[in-house]
Write a protein that holds these residues in place. Structure first.
Motif, PDB file in Angstrom:
ATOM      1  N   ALA A   9     131.940  63.853  31.857  1.00 50.65           N
ATOM      2  CA  ALA A   9     130.891  63.603  30.855  1.00 50.65           C
ATOM      3  C   ALA A   9     131.181  64.379  29.571  1.00 50.65           C
ATOM      4  N   GLY A  10     131.511  65.667  29.702  1.00 50.82           N
ATOM      5  CA  GLY A  10     131.755  66.496  28.521  1.00 50.82           C
ATOM      6  C   GLY A  10     132.962  66.015  27.731  1.00 50.82           C
ATOM      7  N   LEU A  11     134.028  65.662  28.443  1.00 51.80           N
ATOM      8  CA  LEU A  11     135.250  65.228  27.744  1.00 51.80           C
ATOM      9  C   LEU A  11     135.043  63.871  27.073  1.00 51.80           C
ATOM     10  N   THR A  12     134.301  62.983  27.745  1.00 54.03           N
ATOM     11  CA  THR A  12     134.043  61.667  27.142  1.00 54.03           C
ATOM     12  C   THR A  12     133.182  61.834  25.892  1.00 54.03           C
ATOM     13  N   ALA A  13     132.168  62.686  25.985  1.00 54.93           N
ATOM     14  CA  ALA A  13     131.309  62.932  24.819  1.00 54.93           C
ATOM     15  C   ALA A  13     132.139  63.529  23.684  1.00 54.93           C
ATOM     16  N   ALA A  14     133.009  64.483  24.026  1.00 55.01           N
ATOM     17  CA  ALA A  14     133.832  65.125  22.993  1.00 55.01           C
ATOM     18  C   ALA A  14     134.732  64.093  22.319  1.00 55.01           C
ATOM     19  N   TYR A  15     135.314  63.213  23.124  1.00 49.26           N
ATOM     20  CA  TYR A  15     136.192  62.165  22.584  1.00 49.26           C
ATOM     21  C   TYR A  15     135.408  61.259  21.631  1.00 49.26           C
ATOM     22  N   ASP A  16     134.234  60.812  22.070  1.00 52.77           N
ATOM     23  CA  ASP A  16     133.424  59.907  21.238  1.00 52.77           C
ATOM     24  C   ASP A  16     132.946  60.602  19.963  1.00 52.77           C
ATOM     25  N   LEU A  17     132.464  61.846  20.112  1.00 45.84           N
ATOM     26  CA  LEU A  17     131.897  62.547  18.951  1.00 45.84           C
ATOM     27  C   LEU A  17     132.981  62.919  17.944  1.00 45.84           C
ATOM     28  N   ALA A  18     134.131  63.362  18.443  1.00 48.03           N
ATOM     29  CA  ALA A  18     135.195  63.789  17.526  1.00 48.03           C
ATOM     30  C   ALA A  18     135.678  62.600  16.698  1.00 48.03           C
ATOM     31  N   ARG A  19     135.665  61.411  17.306  1.00 44.25           N
ATOM     32  CA  ARG A  19     136.159  60.237  16.567  1.00 44.25           C
ATOM     33  C   ARG A  19     135.231  59.826  15.434  1.00 44.25           C
ATOM     34  N   THR A  20     133.965  60.257  15.477  1.00 42.55           N
ATOM     35  CA  THR A  20     133.048  59.865  14.396  1.00 42.55           C
ATOM     36  C   THR A  20     133.328  60.653  13.120  1.00 42.55           C
ATOM     37  N   ASP A  21     134.074  61.759  13.239  1.00 38.14           N
ATOM     38  CA  ASP A  21     134.338  62.659  12.108  1.00 38.14           C
ATOM     39  C   ASP A  21     133.070  63.298  11.559  1.00 38.14           C
ATOM     40  N   ALA A  22     131.941  63.119  12.249  1.00 37.48           N
ATOM     41  CA  ALA A  22     130.692  63.716  11.766  1.00 37.48           C
ATOM     42  C   ALA A  22     130.574  65.172  12.220  1.00 37.48           C
ATOM     43  N   PHE A  23     131.356  65.549  13.229  1.00 37.69           N
ATOM     44  CA  PHE A  23     131.232  66.902  13.792  1.00 37.69           C
ATOM     45  C   PHE A  23     132.612  67.513  14.022  1.00 37.69           C
ATOM     46  N   ASP A  24     132.679  68.846  13.932  1.00 37.04           N
ATOM     47  CA  ASP A  24     133.790  69.572  14.556  1.00 37.04           C
ATOM     48  C   ASP A  24     133.333  69.819  15.980  1.00 37.04           C
ATOM     49  N   VAL A  25     134.103  69.355  16.948  1.00 39.95           N
ATOM     50  CA  VAL A  25     133.639  69.425  18.343  1.00 39.95           C
ATOM     51  C   VAL A  25     134.428  70.484  19.109  1.00 39.95           C
ATOM     52  N   ALA A 200     144.430  62.769  30.514  1.00 42.28           N
ATOM     53  CA  ALA A 200     144.603  61.805  29.416  1.00 42.28           C
ATOM     54  C   ALA A 200     143.373  61.814  28.505  1.00 42.28           C
ATOM     55  N   LEU A 201     142.196  61.955  29.122  1.00 49.28           N
ATOM     56  CA  LEU A 201     140.951  61.981  28.341  1.00 49.28           C
ATOM     57  C   LEU A 201     140.904  63.236  27.463  1.00 49.28           C
ATOM     58  N   ALA A 202     141.322  64.364  28.032  1.00 51.65           N
ATOM     59  CA  ALA A 202     141.335  65.617  27.262  1.00 51.65           C
ATOM     60  C   ALA A 202     142.315  65.498  26.087  1.00 51.65           C
ATOM     61  N   ARG A 203     143.475  64.880  26.355  1.00 50.90           N
ATOM     62  CA  ARG A 203     144.465  64.696  25.267  1.00 50.90           C
ATOM     63  C   ARG A 203     143.884  63.820  24.170  1.00 50.90           C
ATOM     64  N   ALA A 204     143.194  62.736  24.580  1.00 45.86           N
ATOM     65  CA  ALA A 204     142.622  61.816  23.588  1.00 45.86           C
ATOM     66  C   ALA A 204     141.553  62.530  22.765  1.00 45.86           C
ATOM     67  N   ALA A 205     140.748  63.372  23.421  1.00 47.05           N
ATOM     68  CA  ALA A 205     139.708  64.118  22.689  1.00 47.05           C
ATOM     69  C   ALA A 205     140.364  65.073  21.692  1.00 47.05           C
ATOM     70  N   GLU A 206     141.428  65.749  22.138  1.00 41.79           N
ATOM     71  CA  GLU A 206     142.101  66.699  21.237  1.00 41.79           C
ATOM     72  C   GLU A 206     142.771  65.968  20.077  1.00 41.79           C
ATOM     73  N   GLN A 207     143.375  64.809  20.380  1.00 42.02           N
ATOM     74  CA  GLN A 207     144.015  64.045  19.293  1.00 42.02           C
ATOM     75  C   GLN A 207     142.976  63.562  18.281  1.00 42.02           C
ATOM     76  N   SER A 208     141.728  63.406  18.738  1.00 40.84           N
ATOM     77  CA  SER A 208     140.662  62.990  17.816  1.00 40.84           C
ATOM     78  C   SER A 208     140.082  64.179  17.062  1.00 40.84           C
ATOM     79  N   GLY A 209     140.546  65.379  17.390  1.00 36.86           N
ATOM     80  CA  GLY A 209     140.111  66.553  16.626  1.00 36.86           C
ATOM     81  C   GLY A 209     139.294  67.561  17.412  1.00 36.86           C
ATOM     82  N   ALA A 210     138.947  67.245  18.671  1.00 39.09           N
ATOM     83  CA  ALA A 210     138.153  68.206  19.451  1.00 39.09           C
ATOM     84  C   ALA A 210     139.030  69.390  19.867  1.00 39.09           C
ATOM     85  N   ARG A 211     138.405  70.563  20.018  1.00 39.49           N
ATOM     86  CA  ARG A 211     139.122  71.725  20.569  1.00 39.49           C
ATOM     87  C   ARG A 211     138.509  72.052  21.921  1.00 39.49           C
ATOM     88  N   ILE A 212     139.366  72.358  22.881  1.00 37.77           N
ATOM     89  CA  ILE A 212     138.884  72.577  24.251  1.00 37.77           C
ATOM     90  C   ILE A 212     139.229  73.998  24.682  1.00 37.77           C
TER      91      ILE A 212
END
Ligand SMILES: Cc1cc2nc3c(=O)[nH]c(=O)nc-3n(C[C@H](O)[C@H](O)[C@H](O)COP(=O)(O)OP(=O)(O)OC[C@H]3O[C@@H](n4cnc5c(N)ncnc54)[C@H](O)[C@@H]3O)c2cc1C
Length: 274
Positions: A9-25, A200-212
Motif C-alpha cells: 500500500a505504501g509503495l503504491t501510494a508513493a508511486y502514484d503520488l510522486a508521479r503527480t509532481d505535486a509532492f516530494d514523497v 519493481a514497485l519500489a524502483r518505479a516509485a524511486e524513478q518517479s522521484g520518491a525517496r525510500i
C-alpha cells in the motif's frame, strides 16, 4: 509528504503520488526490507528466489494489481498457473477443485457433501450477494450453521484456524465470501516471488522521484502549530505538509495520539493481526 510503511500500500501510494509532481514523497519503513506482509525471505544464500513469508497468489481478475504490474514494466514477471487445490485431511491430500472431485472425497456422507456444495455454490454464484450484511456476520458461526458442523469442522475450520490462529472465530463472512466469489481457477504468481514485484514497485516509485528510507521506524506523529505534521524518528524529526499512514489501525492510533478522540476510537475498534 511522508508515507509511513513500505508495504504494497505504501509503495503504491508513493508511486502514484510522486508521479503527480505535486509532492516530494518520502517513504519510511521500519524494517530492513520492503514489502511488509508480502515480503519474501531467503533461507539460504543459494536460493534462487526469496520465498514469501506468507503464501501469496493473485486471482486472474485482480485487475488493479495486474495492471499496476504491467504499468511499472514488471509484466514479464507475472506467471499464470492452474494449480490443483487440495484438502489436506488425516495426512492425505484430496483434490477439491471440481464438483466431481468433491463428490469423490470419501470421509463425508453424500448428504454432507451436497449441503457443503450448495453453500459454496450459493456464495459463489448468487448474483446479488448481500456483502454488507456478510460484513456483520461471523464466518465460523455462519458456515457451521449452514454447511453443517461435520463438513465445516472437518475441512473449513482448520483452514480458517491455519490462517487466523486463535482469532479465527472473529473473521467476518465477507472475507470468506470474497475468497469464494472472486476466486479464479488459474492463479497468478511472480517469477522471483512477490518480493520481485515489491522491488519493481519500489524502483518505479524511486524513478518517479520518491525517496525510500528503510530501517527507519516512525515513533510518533504530532501536529505542528500553523499546519503540517512532525515525524519523530529515532535520531531526528522531519516536517511534512501531509502524512499518509499505512500501518495497522491500532498502531496508527498509538503513533498519532493527537488525532481527534472520535477518530482514535474508530481506529481502535478495527481489529487487525500484527
Ligand atoms: C497469511 C497471509 C496470506 C495472504 N495472502 C494473500 C494473497 O494470496 N493474495 C493477496 O493479494 N493478498 C494476500 N494477503 C494480504 C496482503 O499480504 C496484504 O493485504 C498486503 O500485503 C498489505 O499491505 P499493506 O502495505 O497494506 O500493509 P503491510 O504489508 O502490513 O505494510 C505495512 C508496513 O508498515 C511498516 N511499519 C510498521 N510500523 C511502522 C513504523 N512505526 N514506521 C515505519 N514503518 C512501519 C511494516 O514494517 C510494513 O512493512 C495475505 C496476508 C496474509 C497475512
Amino acid at each position: 509528504m511522508a508515507v509511513i510503511g513500505g508495504g504494497v500500500a505504501g509503495l503504491t501510494a508513493a508511486y502514484d503520488l510522486a508521479r503527480t509532481d505535486a509532492f516530494d514523497v518520502h517513504v519510511y519503513e521500519a524494517s530492513g526490507e520492503l514489502g511488509g506482509l508480502a515480503a519474501g525471505f531467503k533461507g539460504r544464500a543459494a536460493w534462487e528466489w526469496p520465498l514469501e513469508k506468507f503464501y501469496h497468489h493473485l486471482f486472474t481478475n485482480d485487475d488493479a494489481i495486474i495492471n499496476l504490474t504491467k504499468e511499472i514494466g514488471a509484466g514479464h514477471l507475472l506467471e499464470i498457473h492452474r494449480p490443483t487445490t487440495v484438502m489436506h485431511y488425516q495426512g492425505r491430500n484430496y483434490p477439491f477443485d471440481t464438483p466431481a472431485r468433491v463428490l469423490r472425497f470419501p470421509h463425508l456422507s453424500l448428504v454432507n457433501k451436497l449441503r457443503m456444495g450448495l453453500i459454496i455454490a450459493w456464495l459463489r454464484y448468487y448474483p446479488w450477494p448481500p456483502w454488507r450484511r456478510y460484513d456483520k456476520l461471523l464466518a465460523d458461526a455462519w458456515l457451521e450453521r449452514w454447511m453443517g458442523p461435520t463438513s465445516y469442522r472437518m475441512l473449513w475450520q482448520p483452514m480458517l484456524e491455519g490462517k487466523f490462529g486463535p482469532h479465527y472465530r472473529e473473521v467476518n463472512l465477507a472475507w470468506f465470501w470474497a475468497r469464494i466469489y472472486k476466486r479464479t481457477p488459474q492463479l497468478g504468481y511472480y517469477r522471483g516471488g512477490f518480493q520481485a514485484f515489491v522491488d519493481a514497485l519500489a524502483r518505479a516509485a524511486e524513478q518517479s522521484g520518491a525517496r525510500i528510507f528503510t530501517r527507519t521506524p516512525v515513533q510518533r506523529v504530532t501536529s505542528q502549530e500553523g499546519g503540517g505534521w512532525t515525524l519523530h524518528l529515532a535520531d531526528r524529526t522531519e516536517f511534512y505538509d501531509k502524512v499518509l499512514c499505512t500501518v495497522s489501525p491500532d498502531l496508527m492510533a498509538r503513533m498519532a495520539p493527537e488525532l481527534p478522540e472520535s477518530y482514535l476510537a474508530q481506529l481502535r475498534s478495527l481489529k487487525s493481526m500484527g
